[in-house]
Design a protein around this motif. Structure first.
Motif, PDB file in Angstrom:
ATOM      1  N   HIS A 157       1.202  -1.202  -0.190  1.00 45.06           N
ATOM      2  CA  HIS A 157      -0.254  -0.054   0.123  1.00 45.06           C
ATOM      3  C   HIS A 157       0.385   1.046  -0.030  1.00 45.06           C
ATOM      4  CE1 HIS A 157      -4.421  -0.592   1.022  1.00 45.06           C
ATOM      5  NE2 HIS A 157      -3.852  -1.976   0.720  1.00 45.06           N
TER       6      HIS A 157
ATOM      7  N   ASP B 277      -2.699   4.276  -2.611  1.00 44.96           N
ATOM      8  CA  ASP B 277      -4.019   4.076  -1.689  1.00 44.96           C
ATOM      9  C   ASP B 277      -5.141   4.785  -1.102  1.00 44.96           C
ATOM     10  OD1 ASP B 277      -3.665   1.385  -3.302  1.00 44.96           O
ATOM     11  OD2 ASP B 277      -1.815   1.586  -2.229  1.00 44.96           O
ATOM     12  N   GLN B 278      -4.238   5.274  -0.671  1.00 49.89           N
ATOM     13  CA  GLN B 278      -5.089   6.165   0.906  1.00 49.89           C
ATOM     14  C   GLN B 278      -3.535   7.826   1.523  1.00 49.89           C
ATOM     15  OE1 GLN B 278      -3.758   4.641   4.869  1.00 49.89           O
ATOM     16  NE2 GLN B 278      -5.200   5.926   5.626  1.00 49.89           N
TER      17      GLN B 278
ATOM     18  N   ASP C 210      -9.515   7.386   1.368  1.00 49.86           N
ATOM     19  CA  ASP C 210      -8.698   6.804   0.478  1.00 49.86           C
ATOM     20  C   ASP C 210      -8.176   7.776  -0.752  1.00 49.86           C
ATOM     21  OD1 ASP C 210     -11.112   6.539  -1.629  1.00 49.86           O
ATOM     22  OD2 ASP C 210     -12.259   5.968  -0.011  1.00 49.86           O
TER      23      ASP C 210
END
Ligand SMILES: Nc1ncnc2c1ncn2[C@@H]1O[C@H](COP(=O)(O)OP(=O)(O)OP(=O)(O)O)[C@@H](O)[C@H]1O
Ligand SMILES: [Mg+2]
Length: 341
Positions: A51, A232-233, A247
């Motif tokens: 991530h 992603d975030q 997100d």
């Protein structure tokens, strides 16, 4: 489930805080008052395998300080850093090397981070050896350069940093970080010194590495548009505090915090044709970030906020759920549903 049970979590900041003491003027020497730069206050973030988390904010908001704390380059004032759930404090030497073999940093300026008197071979060999990767050297060197698409490797191994372009140097810096076989990469503005035309290539490389090596990546940037593309975030930081997170798609497309809106509205966006209002005209603080020695009380953004209410200057906002998407939150009293208005 607590975070310690979540096997994908590599690194966490829990209430991470850093205050830099300010050298006192002579007349303050005898007073009890000690001033400090409140560079980072109560920061929470979680890096997971595979991530990318983007940390976005303007200059001086504390982004690099968060990365350096996570890399254990200097001690924290408060809070905790957890590696696989275990509180970790590193005091130099072998302990630091062991930590660094799991958590590597990539800096903004690839020229400054490579030693001009040494070849690429030297840099990569050293990274492999320092971190105890003592297998066959030549295939390992080739493998590192292949991983960052500097091919054929023999064309690059014996070059000096100045013989490479900025983008190639940053790829070498990434290869060197990979030499440690890390689990997490902390990339502090890794593309902001590169030509616009090659930024995407380096971000795509990082994304590719994230997927193939299952790396946890912290991506620090001024550029919230690139966060949408790459992370992603997204977490937004203002004057040492986190103000919004969620997100990336949600945070960039439906920003909740007035600061995030300002950041998005003031970023050049080729998709937006004309704006009726210049967002910077609405900025009540003339676009000046606040002093971090005496940060504003309550919400640190209140002096600049177009929607500030009386309580914003006295009460520190807590994280409030926005409710439009799971995990989207803002530290802003606008979203306090319990408040009677
Ligand atoms: N070693 C230090 N000693 C004292 N103050 C520091 C130190 N490092 C950073 N600061 C201060 O902490 C605050 C946050 O700095 P930091 O470099 O983390 O911001 P940043 O968000 O990375 O900014 P930029 O986008 O310009 O890189 C700034 O006010 C800075 O002046
Ligand atoms: Mg910085």
């Amino acid at each position: 489930m607590t975070s310690t049970q979540d096997v994908d979590v590599v690194l966490e900041a829990v209430g991470l805080t850093k205050h830099f003491p300010v050298r006192r003027a002579l007349r303050q020497l005898f007073s009890k008052q000690r001033s400090a730069v409140h560079a980072v206050d109560d920061v929470h973030l979680t890096l997971r395998r595979g991530h990318v988390v983007a940390l976005v904010g303007e200059s001086g908001s504390g982004k690099s300080t968060v990365a350096r704390l996570l890399a254990q380059l200097y001690p924290r004032t408060g809070g905790d850093i957890r590696l696989h759930g275990a509180s970790t404090t590193v005091h130099g030497g072998r302990q630091f090397r062991r930590y660094a073999s799991r958590v590597q940093m990539i800096f903004q300026d690839p020229f400054a981070s490579l030693n001009p008197v040494h070849t690429i071979r030297y840099h990569l060999t050293r990274a492999l050896r320092v971190h105890g990767n003592n297998g066959d050297l030549e295939p390992a060197l080739h493998d590192l350069l292949n991983r960052v698409s500097l091919t054929p490797p023999e064309r690059y191994l014996d070059k000096f940093p100045h013989e490479l372009s900025g983008g190639q140097r940053q790829r070498v810096a990434i290869a060197r970080a990979l030499g440690a076989r890390p689990e997490a990469l902390l990339a502090d503005e890794p593309v902001s010194m590169l030509d616009v035309s090659i930024r995407l290539g380096v971000l795509n490389l990082l994304r590719d590495l994230k997927e193939r090596l299952n790396l946890a990546i912290l991506y620090i940037t001024h550029d919230i548009a690139s966060a949408r593309y790459f992370a992603d975030q997204t977490l937004v930081m203002y004057a040492g505090r986190m103000v919004e997170g969620g997100d990336s798609e949600t945070v960039t497309q439906t920003p909740a915090h007035p600061y995030t809106r300002l950041l998005i509205d003031s970023a050049p966006d080729p998709d937006r044709l004309t704006g009726d209002v210049d967002p910077l005209d609405e900025d009540r603080g003339n676009g000046e970030p606040p002093s971090l020695i005496n940060p504003p009380s309550g919400c640190r953004f209140h002096p600049r906020c177009p929607t500030a209410m009386p309580r914003c200057s006295t009460d520190l906002p807590v994280r409030l759920e926005i409710g439009d998407a799971p995990g989207h939150w803002a530290a802003c009293w606008l979203y306090d549903r319990e408040a009677v208005s």
